[in-house]
Design an enzyme around this catalytic site. Sequence first.
Site, PDB file in Angstrom:
ATOM      1  N   ASP A  66       0.861  -1.180   0.000  1.00 26.28           N
ATOM      2  CA  ASP A  66       0.000   0.000   0.000  1.00 26.28           C
ATOM      3  C   ASP A  66       0.904   1.239   0.000  1.00 26.28           C
ATOM      4  OD1 ASP A  66      -2.381   1.538   0.331  1.00 26.28           O
ATOM      5  OD2 ASP A  66      -1.863   1.795   2.430  1.00 26.28           O
ATOM      6  N   THR A  99      -2.982   5.222  -4.032  1.00 24.85           N
ATOM      7  CA  THR A  99      -1.909   5.969  -3.361  1.00 24.85           C
ATOM      8  C   THR A  99      -0.566   5.754  -4.053  1.00 24.85           C
ATOM      9  OG1 THR A  99      -1.828   4.116  -1.817  1.00 24.85           O
ATOM     10  CG2 THR A  99      -2.917   6.103  -1.073  1.00 24.85           C
ATOM     11  N   THR A 100      -0.351   4.557  -4.627  1.00 31.14           N
ATOM     12  CA  THR A 100       0.891   4.307  -5.362  1.00 31.14           C
ATOM     13  C   THR A 100       0.832   5.029  -6.713  1.00 31.14           C
ATOM     14  OG1 THR A 100       0.787   2.104  -4.388  1.00 31.14           O
ATOM     15  CG2 THR A 100       2.519   2.472  -5.973  1.00 31.14           C
ATOM     16  N   ASP A 401      -8.960  -0.019   2.227  1.00 31.57           N
ATOM     17  CA  ASP A 401      -8.915   0.479   0.844  1.00 31.57           C
ATOM     18  C   ASP A 401     -10.188   0.115   0.083  1.00 31.57           C
ATOM     19  OD1 ASP A 401      -6.502   1.577   1.275  1.00 31.57           O
ATOM     20  OD2 ASP A 401      -5.412   0.502  -0.276  1.00 31.57           O
TER      21      ASP A 401
END
Length: 533
Positions: A66, A99-100, A401
């Site tokens: 994550d 988020t990545t 998530d």
Amino acid sequence: MALIANSAPRSSKTESYVDNKRKEDIRHANIKSACAVADAVRTSLGPKGMDKMISTANGEVIITNDGATILNKMEVLQPAAKMLVELSKSQDAAAGDGTTTVVVIAGSLLKQCLTLLSSGIHPTVISDSLHKASIKAVDVLTAMAVPLELTDRESLVKSASTSLNSKVVSQYSSLLAPLAVDAVLSVVDPEKPDLVDLRDIKIVKKLGGTVDDTEMVRGLVFDKKVSHAAGGPTRVENAKIAVIQFQISPPKTDIEQSIVVSDYAQMDRILKEERNYILGMIKKIRATGCNVLLIQKSILRDAVTDLSLHYLAKAKILVIKDVERDEIEFITKTLNCLPIANIEHFKEEKLGYADLVEEVSLGDGKIVKITGIKDMGRNTCVLVRGSNMLVLDEAERSLHDALCVIRCLVNKQFLIAGGGAPEIELSRQLGAWAKVLHGMEGYCVKAFAEALEVIPYTLAENAGLNPITIVTELRNRHAQGEINAGINVRKGQITNILEENVVQPLLVSTSAITLAAECVRMLLKIDDIVTVR
């Protein structure tokens, strides 16, 4: 512009020489360090991305892919690189997923900015073009999106499982995705349909079993056992539940004082008074018909003593003690009752009602479940199981998530294809738009269009495919009008990604592009770092 820069400087006594070299160096150093952070998380993008093992200073080990968690735990010292860490945090807050992606896009945009800067284009021109490009990108994405109804449970499950497929616990996505959908839909308020507060969903982690044993409980779960001190009940049907914030123990002096008792008669009197005091309280509690007590943790003195537990057990009242102060609001909202701060206010109308309160053995520990709550608030609990703490923590992060993805879909009810399809389509349309623009702007927009290809390129690279072949083929498909063609990582080829059920919320993509563009614009505008001691 380059011509003006190269013309010979006019000699004049009033003009002084300005050193621009340092500003360029600082800008380059900032961009280089931010790109280094982006490259660190790039390998963990997509369903075939690698995981990172993070070892903290106190010996704790975390395994995750994550982006927000990795960057959060990284000790980043360079101020510009810290901005990328903040960027992933803001994406986590805005959308919860991607988020990545957001960090990888920002890194790629910065690399293109370096090329543009070295061509002699002014940072302000680059920044303004990027702003225009990001607005245009959001329009393109919105045009690609497919509207969705919240009643369409299947599509919601698809998008949750897309989010889960890139996580460590991806093999359990068929169980966790429907669970996340049901959990969010159960807390949506029909009066405010576009607002979801994820604090209404409590995730309780319990060691033991496997992730397969994870379940959603329509009620309350406490990760603690019933107080067994005096053989009280462990199962109560037709429960009347009170949440109390006072102590069932003899009063003490406010300050640390010692009372000296010299003879036995006085000692007996003190003990007798204590007993009567506790008995009086328990009689008042019993009079309302209450048979389950949730007692808040106390700082000043013991919330319950052995004597009070003994009397409560005799009165057949089930006791759960040491309830955390910050859980009280969630508990009272779920049970639809009021917290009681004083024994004098102990009234029947402040109680909550449930069909069953029981203690259940799980693994090597026990939990308490409250089910069948009457007039239950819009809350729910998810009990997550796992064979070790690493798996448990990662399962919780993945579930969070997935919940965020469903929350995005409730807020903005549009779906978009995944698998690098929107990025390639953006790249193609921005590239076409750049040809229409005049001057430096067109040049800048073209560079940003190329920067967006980093997502499909990385997806292919992480899956062990040939990235150049795949991205070229993708461009070709999109040029022929297949806007939903994307990389199918499992089959290792390009397919219509909507038919493969790889979908994500529109909000995840739009916020990733706008946030990355904002972050890059801020970094471009910085020309000096001033340290203040």
